[in-house]
Scaffold this motif. Structure first.
Motif, short mmCIF file in Angstrom:
data_model
loop_
_atom_site.label_atom_id
_atom_site.label_comp_id
_atom_site.label_asym_id
_atom_site.label_seq_id
_atom_site.Cartn_x
_atom_site.Cartn_y
_atom_site.Cartn_z
N LEU A 1 -11.81 5.81 -5.34
CA LEU A 1 -12.74 6.75 -5.96
C LEU A 1 -13.77 7.27 -4.98
O LEU A 1 -14.12 8.45 -4.99
CB LEU A 1 -13.43 6.08 -7.16
N ARG A 2 -14.24 6.41 -4.08
CA ARG A 2 -15.24 6.84 -3.10
C ARG A 2 -14.66 7.90 -2.16
O ARG A 2 -15.30 8.90 -1.85
CB ARG A 2 -15.73 5.63 -2.29
N LEU A 3 -13.43 7.66 -1.72
CA LEU A 3 -12.78 8.61 -0.82
C LEU A 3 -12.44 9.91 -1.54
O LEU A 3 -12.64 11.00 -1.00
CB LEU A 3 -11.51 7.97 -0.23
N VAL A 4 -11.94 9.80 -2.76
CA VAL A 4 -11.58 10.99 -3.53
C VAL A 4 -12.80 11.87 -3.77
O VAL A 4 -12.75 13.09 -3.58
CB VAL A 4 -10.91 10.59 -4.86
N GLU A 5 -13.91 11.27 -4.18
CA GLU A 5 -15.10 12.07 -4.47
C GLU A 5 -15.65 12.72 -3.21
O GLU A 5 -16.14 13.85 -3.26
CB GLU A 5 -16.15 11.21 -5.16
N PHE A 6 -15.56 12.03 -2.08
CA PHE A 6 -15.97 12.64 -0.81
C PHE A 6 -15.09 13.84 -0.49
O PHE A 6 -15.58 14.92 -0.13
CB PHE A 6 -15.91 11.60 0.30
N THR B 1 -4.23 25.78 10.59
CA THR B 1 -3.84 24.36 10.57
C THR B 1 -4.15 23.78 9.21
O THR B 1 -5.32 23.66 8.82
CB THR B 1 -4.59 23.57 11.66
N THR B 2 -3.11 23.46 8.46
CA THR B 2 -3.29 22.80 7.17
C THR B 2 -3.58 21.31 7.40
O THR B 2 -3.30 20.76 8.45
CB THR B 2 -2.04 22.94 6.31
N ARG B 3 -4.17 20.67 6.39
CA ARG B 3 -4.48 19.24 6.44
C ARG B 3 -5.31 18.92 7.70
O ARG B 3 -5.12 17.90 8.36
CB ARG B 3 -3.19 18.39 6.41
N TRP B 4 -6.23 19.80 8.00
CA TRP B 4 -6.97 19.71 9.26
C TRP B 4 -7.79 18.42 9.34
O TRP B 4 -7.89 17.80 10.41
CB TRP B 4 -7.89 20.94 9.40
N LEU B 5 -8.37 17.98 8.22
CA LEU B 5 -9.19 16.77 8.23
C LEU B 5 -8.36 15.56 8.65
O LEU B 5 -8.74 14.82 9.56
CB LEU B 5 -9.80 16.55 6.86
N SER B 6 -7.23 15.34 7.98
CA SER B 6 -6.44 14.14 8.29
C SER B 6 -5.79 14.23 9.66
O SER B 6 -5.64 13.22 10.36
CB SER B 6 -5.37 13.93 7.21
N LEU C 1 0.84 -1.19 0.00
CA LEU C 1 0.00 0.00 0.00
C LEU C 1 0.88 1.24 0.00
O LEU C 1 1.87 1.31 0.73
CB LEU C 1 -0.91 0.02 1.23
N THR C 2 0.51 2.24 -0.80
CA THR C 2 1.23 3.50 -0.84
C THR C 2 0.27 4.65 -0.54
O THR C 2 -0.95 4.51 -0.67
CB THR C 2 1.88 3.75 -2.21
N GLY C 3 0.85 5.79 -0.18
CA GLY C 3 0.04 6.98 0.10
C GLY C 3 -0.21 7.85 -1.10
O GLY C 3 -0.62 9.01 -0.95
N ALA C 4 0.01 7.32 -2.31
CA ALA C 4 -0.20 8.10 -3.53
C ALA C 4 -1.61 8.66 -3.58
O ALA C 4 -2.57 8.03 -3.14
CB ALA C 4 0.07 7.23 -4.76
N VAL C 5 -1.75 9.85 -4.13
CA VAL C 5 -3.00 10.58 -4.34
C VAL C 5 -3.50 11.25 -3.06
O VAL C 5 -4.41 12.06 -3.08
CB VAL C 5 -4.12 9.70 -4.96
N GLY C 6 -2.88 10.95 -1.91
CA GLY C 6 -3.35 11.53 -0.66
C GLY C 6 -3.33 13.04 -0.63
O GLY C 6 -4.21 13.68 -0.04
N ASN C 7 -2.32 13.63 -1.28
CA ASN C 7 -2.18 15.09 -1.18
C ASN C 7 -3.25 15.85 -1.95
O ASN C 7 -3.33 17.08 -1.83
CB ASN C 7 -0.78 15.53 -1.62
N ILE C 8 -4.08 15.17 -2.74
CA ILE C 8 -5.23 15.84 -3.35
C ILE C 8 -6.54 15.21 -2.88
O ILE C 8 -7.60 15.51 -3.42
CB ILE C 8 -5.16 15.84 -4.89
N SER C 9 -6.45 14.34 -1.85
CA SER C 9 -7.68 13.77 -1.30
C SER C 9 -7.67 13.95 0.21
O SER C 9 -7.84 15.06 0.71
CB SER C 9 -7.83 12.30 -1.71
N LEU C 10 -7.42 12.90 0.96
CA LEU C 10 -7.58 12.94 2.41
C LEU C 10 -6.61 13.90 3.10
O LEU C 10 -6.97 14.55 4.08
CB LEU C 10 -7.42 11.53 2.98
N THR C 11 -5.39 14.01 2.61
CA THR C 11 -4.40 14.87 3.28
C THR C 11 -4.18 16.19 2.53
O THR C 11 -3.12 16.80 2.64
CB THR C 11 -3.06 14.13 3.44
#
Length: 592
Positions: free
Chosen positions: A467-472, A486-491, A329-339
């Protein structure tokens, strides 16, 4: 199955036999080939009225979907997958790539039929498939003029665009879209905590789907992305290897604003979560760091951007294989989704006239530091709001193309048309900026993912690109990512609630990937003049790649890592990418 390939002939009356690997449906009149993974199997099975979602493989479930919905099946499927479906009665072939571009199908349409495969390497192994390079695509690639299109490094080979399917018959090719991101879709909850709770649910589901039937490891780091993967994975397994790349001991790294060793952060995470089995892996001293990166390029039959970083990260992938993992598992795509950091909301605040909120976020985010305040105001506020007034000279400085090539393709105008400012200003609208970034990056993602699978011998997946997480994450308010400085407040809130130590959740510094890059490039320095000479003997590479400029760079080689750091973009990116792509061109010309 890991992949599929085949050929269908439409002409001459009878159609050739369906290639091996296709599962028959409809009594044999149709058949499906499938590679990858389906998610949300329960809902798919319920929609198919097929009973227990645990029955049958993903391949069989996809075949039943095609039997039920025909060419509309892709709109009902979720996951990282590629698919081909042959409809014998209609003499029609459907090729499909998933919505996030994790997998795709490449194809070549010949005079009598079509050849297709889930990797360029496998497609090129089929008889008759032409190998001429696409010079315009290469120019776009080196200029970072990414586009969500069907082009490839090969002029006659197309790929299925993410979220699309292509229908091919004897006399017609039709491109259909089954998924689009909606910039006007909004999700609003009554309480801030509701966003955290829903994000956690989606994260857990994304990780669980990727662990189904797999023995996994995590490509770890001390950052938020990896921590999100760790807390979710440990909900579904008692122990998970957490494999982290660290610098080769004893090599200089040069000055950096980030941290160069992930160990302190990973150690803190592992202490809080004993199920994480942390290991730290440095590149072995005998690695060949030459920019042609032959083994990686040959694995995907294409260049790989920042290939030296992939080589640097290869230790954890090799260790995952040794531990018996079938996927990592990698954290790819996180910086435009959850983080997502939320800083793109600053131009939105400006356009909305919310001056007090804007001033507050600028001051709190910069911690009152005048230098940080000036940098933040310029990069995150002013630059996105300004028009893209770049010129050919700006493009030239960022890539290794010759001036003649830039003029031949009018690259500055092509960049403008696609919205790809080489200074990365892009749109001032945060949600549309992120959707555009996803579209740009997913268009190139399949090439890299295929190269990695072939090179490392192990599958990889990106739960934060689910896709589900990204769209959310695209649909919720921007103040869930940037609040009171505070940046990245959600994560950060999600990880705090999960028990992740403050040394990680409150950290605002970034880790420096491959910090000893110059020491490794310097090892390859003696081989570079010979590589340049080989490229001069390639008609296409010598015409497209600015080899005279590279010669100048070699003559002005930095004395040490500290002297090289201000020239990092020029040396680590421009020079290495140009030589890597030039080597690919020469290789293709040689194989022809």
């Amino acid at each position: 199955m890991s992949g599929f390939s085949g050929s269908i002939l439409f002409g001459g009356g009878a159609v050739t036999a369906v290639p091996p690997g296709f599962a028959p449906i409809r009594g044999g009149s149709a058949a499906v080939a499938f590679a990858g993974r389906l998610d949300d199997r329960r809902n798919i099975a319920a929609a198919l009225n097929s009973g227990n979602s645990n029955d049958g493989s993903d391949h069989e479930l996809a075949a039943r979907a095609v039997e039920r919905w025909g060419i509309d099946a892709p709109a009902h499927l979720l996951g990282d997958y590629a698919m081909a479906a042959w409809f014998g009665d209609e003499r029609r072939l459907m090729l499909v790539g998933d919505a996030m571009g994790m997998r795709t199908v490449y194809y070549w349409r010949g005079p009598d039929g079509v050849s297709f495969a889930t990797s360029l390497r496998d497609l090129l192994a089929l008889p008759g498939v032409p190998r001429a390079v696409d010079e315009l695509f290469i120019a776009d690639y080196l200029s970072m003029n990414y586009g969500d299109d069907d082009a490839t490094f090969y002029r006659d080979i197309r790929k299925i665009r993410p979220g699309n399917c292509v229908l091919l018959t004897a006399g017609h090719t039709e491109d259909l879209t089954f998924h689009r991101f909606d910039p006007d879709h909004h999700i609003l909850f009554p309480k801030d905590q509701d966003y955290v709770d829903r994000a956690r649910e989606l994260l857990d589901q994304a990780v669980a789907d990727r662990m189904r039937g797999e023995t996994v490891a995590i490509m770890g780091s001390g950052g938020l992305d990896s921590a999100c993967l760790a807390v979710a994975a440990l909900r579904h397994a008692p122990a998970v290897p957490f494999l982290t790349a660290v610098p080769e001991p004893g090599l200089p790294t040069g000055p950096t604003t980030g941290y160069i060793d992930e160990r302190p952060y990973v150690e803190a995470l592992a202490a809080a979560f004993p199920g994480l089995k942390a290991e730290y892996l440095s590149p072995p001293a005998n690695i060949d760091w030459s920019p042609d990166n032959w083994s990686l390029m040959a694995a995907g039959a294409a260049p790989y951007r920042t290939a030296s970083n992939v080589i640097w990260l290869n230790g954890p992938a090799n260790r995952a294989v040794a531990l018996g993992a079938t996927s990592y598992l990698t954290g790819a795509v996180g910086n435009i989704s959850l983080t997502w950091d939320g800083l793109r909301s600053l131009p939105d605040l400006f356009r909305q006239g919310r001056w007090l909120r804007l001033a507050r976020e600028l001051l709190l985010t910069s911690r009152g530091n005048p230098r940080q305040l000036a940098g933040l105001t310029w990069w995150s506020l002013c630059k996105p709001l300004l028009s893209r007034g770049f010129r050919e000279e700006d493009v030239l400085s960022a890539c290794g193309l010759t001036p003649a090539t830039l003029r031949r393709f009018d690259m500055a105008e092509r960049l403008r048309q696609r919205g790809n400012d080489p200074t990365f200003g892009y749109s001032s609208d945060s949600r549309r900026f992120r959707i555009a970034a996803i579209r740009r990056n997913r268009g190139r993602r399949p090439d890299g993912m295929n190269s990695l699978r072939g090179f490392q011998g192990i599958s990889n997946s990106a739960p934060l690109g689910d896709l589900r997480l990204v769209e959310f994450c695209l649909a919720i308010p921007e103040d869930q990512y940037l609040r009171d400085g505070t940046t990245r407040w959600l994560s950060r809130r999600l990880l705090r609630a999960a028990g992740v130590p403050a040394v990680i959740t409150e950290n605002r510094r970034r880790g420096a990937q491959h910090p000893e890059w110059f020491a490794h490039l310097d090892r390859a320095r003696p081989s570079l003049p010979g590589l340049v000479d080989r490229l001069r003997r390639s008609p296409t590479a010598s015409r497209m790649i600015d080899l005279d400029r590279i010669d100048t760079m070699l003559a002005e080689w930095p004395a040490d890592a500290a002297a090289a750091q201000p020239r990092r973009n020029q040396l680590q990116i421009m020079l290495q990418e140009a030589l890597n792509v030039g080597s690919f061109i020469a290789w293709v010309e040689g194989t022809n």
